[in-house]
Structures are given as structure tokens and as C-alpha cells.
Motif scaffolding. Structure first.
Motif, PDB file in Angstrom:
ATOM      1  N   ALA A 125       1.868   6.572  -6.926  1.00  0.00           N
ATOM      2  CA  ALA A 125       0.771   7.432  -7.373  1.00  0.00           C
ATOM      3  C   ALA A 125       1.138   8.902  -7.226  1.00  0.00           C
ATOM      4  O   ALA A 125       0.747   9.729  -8.053  1.00  0.00           O
ATOM      5  CB  ALA A 125      -0.493   7.122  -6.589  1.00  0.00           C
ATOM      6  N   MET A 126       1.877   9.241  -6.176  1.00  0.00           N
ATOM      7  CA  MET A 126       2.291  10.632  -5.980  1.00  0.00           C
ATOM      8  C   MET A 126       3.365  11.048  -6.972  1.00  0.00           C
ATOM      9  O   MET A 126       3.622  12.232  -7.150  1.00  0.00           O
ATOM     10  CB  MET A 126       2.799  10.832  -4.552  1.00  0.00           C
ATOM     11  CG  MET A 126       1.711  10.746  -3.516  1.00  0.00           C
ATOM     12  SD  MET A 126       2.200  11.243  -1.849  1.00  0.00           S
ATOM     13  CE  MET A 126       3.577  10.193  -1.506  1.00  0.00           C
ATOM     14  N   THR A 173       1.078   4.077  -2.964  1.00  0.00           N
ATOM     15  CA  THR A 173       0.851   5.485  -2.669  1.00  0.00           C
ATOM     16  C   THR A 173       2.006   6.336  -3.167  1.00  0.00           C
ATOM     17  O   THR A 173       1.792   7.390  -3.785  1.00  0.00           O
ATOM     18  CB  THR A 173       0.655   5.694  -1.159  1.00  0.00           C
ATOM     19  OG1 THR A 173      -0.418   4.869  -0.707  1.00  0.00           O
ATOM     20  CG2 THR A 173       0.355   7.138  -0.837  1.00  0.00           C
ATOM     21  N   ARG A 174       3.222   5.887  -2.922  1.00  0.00           N
ATOM     22  CA  ARG A 174       4.405   6.646  -3.387  1.00  0.00           C
ATOM     23  C   ARG A 174       4.440   6.723  -4.906  1.00  0.00           C
ATOM     24  O   ARG A 174       4.769   7.768  -5.474  1.00  0.00           O
ATOM     25  CB  ARG A 174       5.695   6.003  -2.872  1.00  0.00           C
ATOM     26  CG  ARG A 174       5.821   5.963  -1.364  1.00  0.00           C
ATOM     27  CD  ARG A 174       6.029   7.366  -0.820  1.00  0.00           C
ATOM     28  NE  ARG A 174       5.909   7.381   0.619  1.00  0.00           N
ATOM     29  CZ  ARG A 174       6.877   7.743   1.446  1.00  0.00           C
ATOM     30  NH1 ARG A 174       8.032   8.140   0.980  1.00  0.00           N
ATOM     31  NH2 ARG A 174       6.673   7.750   2.740  1.00  0.00           N
ATOM     32  N   TYR A 224       0.831  -1.205   0.000  1.00  0.00           N
ATOM     33  CA  TYR A 224       0.000   0.000   0.000  1.00  0.00           C
ATOM     34  C   TYR A 224       0.869   1.260   0.000  1.00  0.00           C
ATOM     35  O   TYR A 224       0.596   2.206  -0.740  1.00  0.00           O
ATOM     36  CB  TYR A 224      -0.933  -0.021   1.207  1.00  0.00           C
ATOM     37  CG  TYR A 224      -1.786   1.212   1.319  1.00  0.00           C
ATOM     38  CD1 TYR A 224      -2.915   1.367   0.514  1.00  0.00           C
ATOM     39  CD2 TYR A 224      -1.469   2.228   2.206  1.00  0.00           C
ATOM     40  CE1 TYR A 224      -3.694   2.507   0.596  1.00  0.00           C
ATOM     41  CE2 TYR A 224      -2.248   3.363   2.293  1.00  0.00           C
ATOM     42  CZ  TYR A 224      -3.357   3.503   1.496  1.00  0.00           C
ATOM     43  OH  TYR A 224      -4.125   4.624   1.568  1.00  0.00           O
ATOM     44  N   ILE A 225       1.909   1.264   0.808  1.00  0.00           N
ATOM     45  CA  ILE A 225       2.804   2.419   0.868  1.00  0.00           C
ATOM     46  C   ILE A 225       3.487   2.626  -0.475  1.00  0.00           C
ATOM     47  O   ILE A 225       3.598   3.756  -0.971  1.00  0.00           O
ATOM     48  CB  ILE A 225       3.840   2.243   2.006  1.00  0.00           C
ATOM     49  CG1 ILE A 225       3.132   2.272   3.364  1.00  0.00           C
ATOM     50  CG2 ILE A 225       4.920   3.309   1.938  1.00  0.00           C
ATOM     51  CD1 ILE A 225       4.007   1.842   4.525  1.00  0.00           C
TER      52      ILE A 225
END
Length: 57
Positions: free
Chosen positions: A44-45, A41-42, A37-38
Motif C-alpha cells: 500500500a505504501m 502495508t508495504r 498484514y506487513i
């Protein structure tokens, strides 16, 4: 050591390696699911929203 454990260790090591590219090293005590998940998220950013191909959304 079972084959499934070796595969799980390999996946976790790969995710940790990918996270280190984002300078994230706090992986101790976290589950593989949480690390995935982390990483997602990274990544996607990291998307460049100014690019024409990414303006669809």
C-alpha cells in the motif's frame, strides 16, 4: 507431513520472498497472518498517488 502443512509452508515462504523484495527480513517468530498484514502495508505504501489512475480516492 500433511498436505495442509506443506501448503501452509509454501504460503509462508512465498510471503517471506515477497517481503524480501521490500528488504524486510525479520520474519522469525511472526505468524503468517501478521506477515500478510506487513506485506499488505508495504504494498500500500508503494502506490504512486501522483498517477491519474490512483487519484480516485
Amino acid at each position: 507431513m500433511k498436505a495442509s502443512q506443506v501448503q501452509d509452508d509454501y504460503i509462508r515462504d512465498y510471503i517471506c520472498q515477497q517481503l524480501s523484495a521490500y528488504e524486510f527480513y525479520d520474519t522469525e517468530g511472526r505468524s503468517t497472518k501478521e506477515l500478510k498484514y506487513i506485506l499488505a502495508t508495504r504494498r500500500a505504501m508503494d502506490i504512486n498517488i501522483d498517477s491519474d489512475s490512483n487519484k480516485f480516492f
